[in-house]
Design an enzyme around this catalytic site. Sequence first.
Site, PDB file in Angstrom:
ATOM      1  N   ASP A 236       0.638   4.919  -1.720  1.00  0.00           N
ATOM      2  CA  ASP A 236      -0.662   5.232  -2.334  1.00  0.00           C
ATOM      3  C   ASP A 236      -0.549   5.497  -3.831  1.00  0.00           C
ATOM      4  O   ASP A 236      -1.343   6.234  -4.411  1.00  0.00           O
ATOM      5  CB  ASP A 236      -1.328   6.442  -1.668  1.00  0.00           C
ATOM      6  CG  ASP A 236      -1.400   6.329  -0.159  1.00  0.00           C
ATOM      7  OD1 ASP A 236      -1.890   5.292   0.320  1.00  0.00           O
ATOM      8  OD2 ASP A 236      -0.950   7.254   0.535  1.00  0.00           O
TER       9      ASP A 236
ATOM     10  N   GLN B 111       3.385   0.935   1.343  1.00  0.00           N
ATOM     11  CA  GLN B 111       3.941   2.287   1.367  1.00  0.00           C
ATOM     12  C   GLN B 111       4.823   2.564   0.135  1.00  0.00           C
ATOM     13  O   GLN B 111       4.591   1.978  -0.909  1.00  0.00           O
ATOM     14  CB  GLN B 111       4.719   2.542   2.669  1.00  0.00           C
ATOM     15  CG  GLN B 111       3.843   2.641   3.903  1.00  0.00           C
ATOM     16  CD  GLN B 111       3.726   1.320   4.640  1.00  0.00           C
ATOM     17  OE1 GLN B 111       4.548   0.432   4.553  1.00  0.00           O
ATOM     18  NE2 GLN B 111       2.670   1.180   5.421  1.00  0.00           N
TER      19      GLN B 111
ATOM     20  N   GLY C 225      -3.409   0.080   2.688  1.00  0.00           N
ATOM     21  CA  GLY C 225      -4.383  -0.687   1.921  1.00  0.00           C
ATOM     22  C   GLY C 225      -4.121  -0.615   0.437  1.00  0.00           C
ATOM     23  O   GLY C 225      -3.706   0.421  -0.087  1.00  0.00           O
ATOM     24  N   HIS C 226      -4.342  -1.729  -0.247  1.00  0.00           N
ATOM     25  CA  HIS C 226      -4.298  -1.763  -1.706  1.00  0.00           C
ATOM     26  C   HIS C 226      -5.733  -1.877  -2.208  1.00  0.00           C
ATOM     27  O   HIS C 226      -6.446  -2.805  -1.829  1.00  0.00           O
ATOM     28  CB  HIS C 226      -3.487  -2.968  -2.197  1.00  0.00           C
ATOM     29  CG  HIS C 226      -2.010  -2.800  -2.014  1.00  0.00           C
ATOM     30  ND1 HIS C 226      -1.119  -3.830  -2.179  1.00  0.00           N
ATOM     31  CD2 HIS C 226      -1.283  -1.725  -1.690  1.00  0.00           C
ATOM     32  CE1 HIS C 226       0.104  -3.387  -1.952  1.00  0.00           C
ATOM     33  NE2 HIS C 226       0.026  -2.116  -1.658  1.00  0.00           N
TER      34      HIS C 226
ATOM     35  N   LYS D 197      -0.402   0.763  -6.383  1.00  0.00           N
ATOM     36  CA  LYS D 197       0.278  -0.529  -6.546  1.00  0.00           C
ATOM     37  C   LYS D 197      -0.695  -1.693  -6.560  1.00  0.00           C
ATOM     38  O   LYS D 197      -0.431  -2.716  -7.192  1.00  0.00           O
ATOM     39  CB  LYS D 197       1.301  -0.730  -5.417  1.00  0.00           C
ATOM     40  CG  LYS D 197       2.444   0.274  -5.434  1.00  0.00           C
ATOM     41  CD  LYS D 197       3.476  -0.022  -4.358  1.00  0.00           C
ATOM     42  CE  LYS D 197       2.946   0.095  -2.952  1.00  0.00           C
ATOM     43  NZ  LYS D 197       2.492   1.469  -2.603  1.00  0.00           N
TER      44      LYS D 197
END
Length: 440
Positions: free
Chosen positions: A13, A224, A40-41, A16
């Site tokens: 988180d 991650q 999730g990005h 990225k």
Amino acid sequence: MSRLIVVGAQWGDEGKGKIVDLLSGNFDIVARYQGGHNAGHTVEIGKQKFILQLVPSGILRPQKRAIIGNGVVVDPAALLKEIELLEQNGVAVWGRLFLSNRAHMILPYHRLIEKESENSPFQQKIGTTARGIGPAYEDKGGRRGLRVGDLLDADQFRCLVEMGVREKQAALRGRGSDLDLDPRQLADEYLAMGQRLRPLIVDTAVLLNREIDAGRSVLFEGAQGTMLDVDHGTYPYVTSSNATAGGACTGLGVAPTRITGIIGVSKAYATRVGNGPFPTEDTGEAGELLRGRGQEYGAVTRRPRRCGWMDLPELRYSVTVNGLDSLIITKLDVLDTLDEIPVCVGYERDGKRLEEIPPQAEALSQVRPIYRNFPGWKQSTFGLTQYADLPKPARAYLEFIRDQAGIEISVISTGPEREQSVVLAGTRLEQLLPSPFSHP
């Protein structure tokens, strides 16, 4: 740095998604190497907000290609839903996205097993998203998984599904649970999804190496972060794959000798989702302030993240195990209103200063962080693009992190959009970011 790995330097988180999106304009291909759709990005472009779970962030750049590698565990239903949402929002996916035929699949029984395990009084509660990622990796390690390429042979796939369902039914009955799944219906549903995905399915290792041989540039992205790596993280409170830089090679079939750079991404503070040790966690008013200002809620699950302070022992460890060349700091602006900002410079346990991070989660949960406090800058850094425009205390804070971690800081993110970035002159990433991003 034409073949660059971007890795999370904390517990995930770190932002990225924005960084990969920012960099991907300078690469031909963006490739994802591990994880599943539990991570999730989030990328904001103008008024549009994209939450990407499986598809690499580079898909948002026109003409770029994206690859989901063999190290990723893929839920075909989740992937098709994500592709549909992207297409509905004007992002062309078909013909630009490729899926490894060796990637393992998540099936419904993986989700059921994970839910049962998380709720069992006899199992350690990890705090997973219950999306089946862990059990799918367990099947991969146990040599009983189903891979994307199996979808292309209907008869063989039906046999594999039958064996998988029967094996899981027996295992759950042994725990006093049950699994109500029809293997024939399950096989029909997944074979239908396989036909839809067929145009994407290739040997991505062969594809990537051919493209590298032809001079194409590749940006490698993981999910991650380092401290959730199954080998190097806070085990057992970790993900089930290698989120560190080495995972890019095994998760995509690209040799280490072909990697030309490794970039770490870290928040200006720290967060963690799920259970497990978090030495610098602040459960008081300051932690709540960080959560509110940083909008620290999971992009996929909306779970509130645990919030705390920059942890330099952890960051130095991340620099070491990843071999980082450069560091990107995100969410500096979240700290703008604080009077004082603690930074953890070391740990103590049982009256002794520790030189290394303890490998046992229990031991790490017992350490006492040693803090150095920095004065806050009490003015907005949101959206700034020039390093000289940052308040002097903010620069002092960043330079202390740089010096203590022993690594250059090349980019400072001051907001969620591409343009809200400070790129430092003379750093390894400056050459990759053309105007208007490069500044002295």
